[in-house]
Every structure is written in structure tokens, then in C-alpha cells.
Design an enzyme around this catalytic site. Sequence first.
Site, PDB file in Angstrom:
ATOM      1  N   ASP A  13       0.822  -1.219   0.000  1.00  0.00           N
ATOM      2  CA  ASP A  13       0.000   0.000   0.000  1.00  0.00           C
ATOM      3  C   ASP A  13       0.854   1.267   0.000  1.00  0.00           C
ATOM      4  O   ASP A  13       0.444   2.294   0.529  1.00  0.00           O
ATOM      5  CB  ASP A  13      -0.960   0.023   1.204  1.00  0.00           C
ATOM      6  CG  ASP A  13      -1.751  -1.256   1.350  1.00  0.00           C
ATOM      7  OD1 ASP A  13      -2.354  -1.687   0.351  1.00  0.00           O
ATOM      8  OD2 ASP A  13      -1.762  -1.837   2.452  1.00  0.00           O
ATOM      9  N   HIS A  41      -4.513  -2.266  -6.910  1.00  0.00           N
ATOM     10  CA  HIS A  41      -4.143  -0.868  -6.970  1.00  0.00           C
ATOM     11  C   HIS A  41      -5.020  -0.172  -8.001  1.00  0.00           C
ATOM     12  O   HIS A  41      -5.647  -0.804  -8.844  1.00  0.00           O
ATOM     13  CB  HIS A  41      -2.657  -0.673  -7.283  1.00  0.00           C
ATOM     14  CG  HIS A  41      -2.195  -1.352  -8.528  1.00  0.00           C
ATOM     15  ND1 HIS A  41      -1.563  -2.564  -8.520  1.00  0.00           N
ATOM     16  CD2 HIS A  41      -2.269  -0.986  -9.827  1.00  0.00           C
ATOM     17  CE1 HIS A  41      -1.265  -2.918  -9.754  1.00  0.00           C
ATOM     18  NE2 HIS A  41      -1.681  -1.978 -10.563  1.00  0.00           N
ATOM     19  N   ARG A 307      -6.365   0.704   7.266  1.00  0.00           N
ATOM     20  CA  ARG A 307      -4.947   0.440   7.490  1.00  0.00           C
ATOM     21  C   ARG A 307      -4.478   1.043   8.814  1.00  0.00           C
ATOM     22  O   ARG A 307      -4.917   2.114   9.206  1.00  0.00           O
ATOM     23  CB  ARG A 307      -4.112   1.016   6.338  1.00  0.00           C
ATOM     24  CG  ARG A 307      -4.420   0.379   4.998  1.00  0.00           C
ATOM     25  CD  ARG A 307      -3.741   1.113   3.848  1.00  0.00           C
ATOM     26  NE  ARG A 307      -4.185   0.578   2.560  1.00  0.00           N
ATOM     27  CZ  ARG A 307      -4.292   1.286   1.448  1.00  0.00           C
ATOM     28  NH1 ARG A 307      -4.007   2.577   1.462  1.00  0.00           N
ATOM     29  NH2 ARG A 307      -4.695   0.727   0.327  1.00  0.00           N
TER      30      ARG A 307
END
Length: 432
Positions: A13, A41, A307
Site C-alpha cells: 500500500d 491498486h 490500514r
Amino acid sequence: MANVVVVGSQWGDEGKGKIVDWLSERADVVVRYQGGHNAGHTLVIDGVSYKLSLLPSGVVRSGKLSLIGNGVVFDPHAFVAEIERLKGQGISVTPESLKVAENTALILSLHRELDAFREDAASNSGTKIGTTRRGIGPAYEDKVGRRAIRVMDLADPETLSLKVDRLLTHHNALRRGLGHAEVSHEAIMQELTSVADKILPFVDRVWKILEDARRAGSRILFEGAQGTMLDIDHGTYPFVTSSNTVAGQAATGSGLGPGAVGYVLGITKAYTTRVGEGPFPTEQDNEIGEFLGNRGHEFGTVTGRKRRCGWFDAVQVRQSVVTNGMSGIALTKLDVLDGMEEIKVCTGYRLDGQVIDYLPASQGAQARLDPIYETLEGWKETTRGARKWNDLPAQAVKYVRHIEELIGAPVAILSTSPEREDAILVKDPFQD
């Protein structure tokens, strides 16, 4: 002219999509060499967003040859679905523009199911890894166990049937042990034969295509997925993916010799994030982490998972520079740090009272690490959209230069927003 390998230098990421998009425009051939459809992505071209998981980034650009190498684990149904989704956006993916290595191992429904069975059981005991449940790990297990069904087998029904028998001997024993129903031979054969005609036109000898491209002087871009700290050997094991994500895998996972790899570009976020379980020494489970997550829109492309966020870890990235042989880095998301009064960078760890300058391999030791921080002055002006060094605040330039010193690698590209044009090019990786 150099061929280029793109790798993530953290836990994935890092913003590879934008950098790969920029590089793929300059490349002639784009190759996926590891992983599966577990890492996605987003590419933005002429204002249109394309979300890719399995297909190489070259597919959204006309005139590029895209290749899926033997190091990838290949879900045929996900492949067909992704092609159809792109077709709906006006992108045509054909056997002329995309080739799949004949010796690529397949992901089947039983792999996805086994992945989920294990994660559910581990969740109950507090030992889950945090996989995407897409069957990546079980498919790699079968590949290493020499029982995988490979793309080429779809063209040989007799051999395919024998290989399905062998595969089910293993999987049905596992399913019985986990308390789940067995899978029939007929069900797996139907799953494979129903999609074979859509897959086989894309199948080819990728190693030979790459060698011909190399001899012709074509620019080859090797597109990595995930990040170095998720590497099965060099990452935070066992909280890793099931493949090698380091640059050396570009050769193994494509069939082109390591001597053909020229420039290794490490995509590196200006702070640190991680998805799922596992150690994260610089994690900020506080308002700093919330700020970074919200400002940086830190949610997974594939899973949508939030995240975990923290400060830049120079120790970890320096180790990635070494294990990948990075020529330089692309530093991304610098603009997320705009407006912070102070910014911390991890320059070492304290482990059981001793100061160390590396990330230990031991799971227990990783859990006991205390980061040692250096505090830098932040900047109030914006870096967003900067396209030359003079556009950057002085403190932002100092931050970038200090990171270069700490990790032992130069910044080749500095990204200052999600827009592909907003970047400062210091060194074109394709130029010797």
C-alpha cells in the site's frame, strides 16, 4: 537503457499504482511476477479510475504487451471477471495484448474455502494471520507440494483429470479433518472446463517472449505486488504473504535471468501503514494514527480494510533497501504530512535494553521492540501538487534528504499527490 523492477519497501500500500502507471507509459512490456489477485491498486488515466488486482498495469494502455509470469498464482474466474469489468470501461484485453505463462499455478474454489476455514478457526483462537481469504496461500502450498494444477493442464483433459484426483486426495483429507464436506471430482472438473476456453487463448511461453523482448531492446517493467515486509522469507513472518515479494523474485517469477534486471525502484511511503495482523513498531494507535489514516485515505483497494498507521521507520526501510538491492526509491504521500508541527522518524530499536539497528527475524523479538525516534520540525505550507524542488517548503526538503541519508538510497521520484502528473522526477529509472 535499463529494465525496471518495482517493489514495495514497507508492508504494501505504498502507492505503487501511480508510480507503475507513470512507468508503464514509458515501458514496452509490463510483467506481473508474484502474488495473485489479493493485492489491488488503482490507476487514474484521463480522469477514469481503473482498479486492478490480477492483471498487469499495461493492460489499460494501448500498444503495451502485458505478461503474467509463472510466479503468480492465477484464479481463472477472477481473471475473466477482471477482463469483463475493464471491458465495461472501454478497455479491450485480448490474447494479443496479454499473455499468461503456461506454467502458472491455478487458484481454485477449494483454495479459497480452505483459506476461509483456517482463518475462521484461527480467529476463534486469536491466532489469525489476516489473509484476504482469496486462496493465495493454499494455492502456493499446492505448488510447492507438487500437486498444483497449472494453466497448461487446461488444454489436456486426460492429464487434468488425473491431477484433480491427486489434488483432491490431499484436500479432502484436510476438509475431513476440519469438519467440512468433501469436494467431488466432477465439481472441480466442471469448474475448470467451464472456463478453459476463455483462458487458453492467452497462454504462452512467457520466458521466451521476455527473452525476445530483451534482445530487441524493449523496455521491460516488472510490477511487484505487496511489500518487502510481507515477503515469505524477509518479512514479519508468519504475518506475511505466501510468496517472495523482493526484487530477486522478478527473475524467478518470470523466467528472465537476473542479469536482465537493471534498476530496482522501491516504492516508499513518507510514513508507514500496515493492513491486518502482525508487528508494527512505529504504529500510532492514537490521534496521530487517525490523522494519517484520514488524510491519506488509508483503506485497502481489494478488501476496504482500514490500514494501521504510524511514523516512518528508517530501520525497516533501510533493511528493505539491502534485501532488494534498491537503486533508488519513489517517495510517496509526502503531502499527507503537510501541516504537522513535528514529525518523528524511527532511527533504531531498543530490544531488551539493547539498541539495535535492524529488524530482528524472531516473532517474539519483533513484538518486544521499542522504537527510538528522532523528531523533525514539520512544515505549514503545502507540498501537494509540487512538480519541482523549488515548490517545496524548506523543511519538507530537509525531511526528504534526511530519509535518503537514513536509508542509504536516493529518491528517484517524489510523489506529491494522487494525480500522476504531480511528481518530481530526479532520475528516470529506465535511463542507464
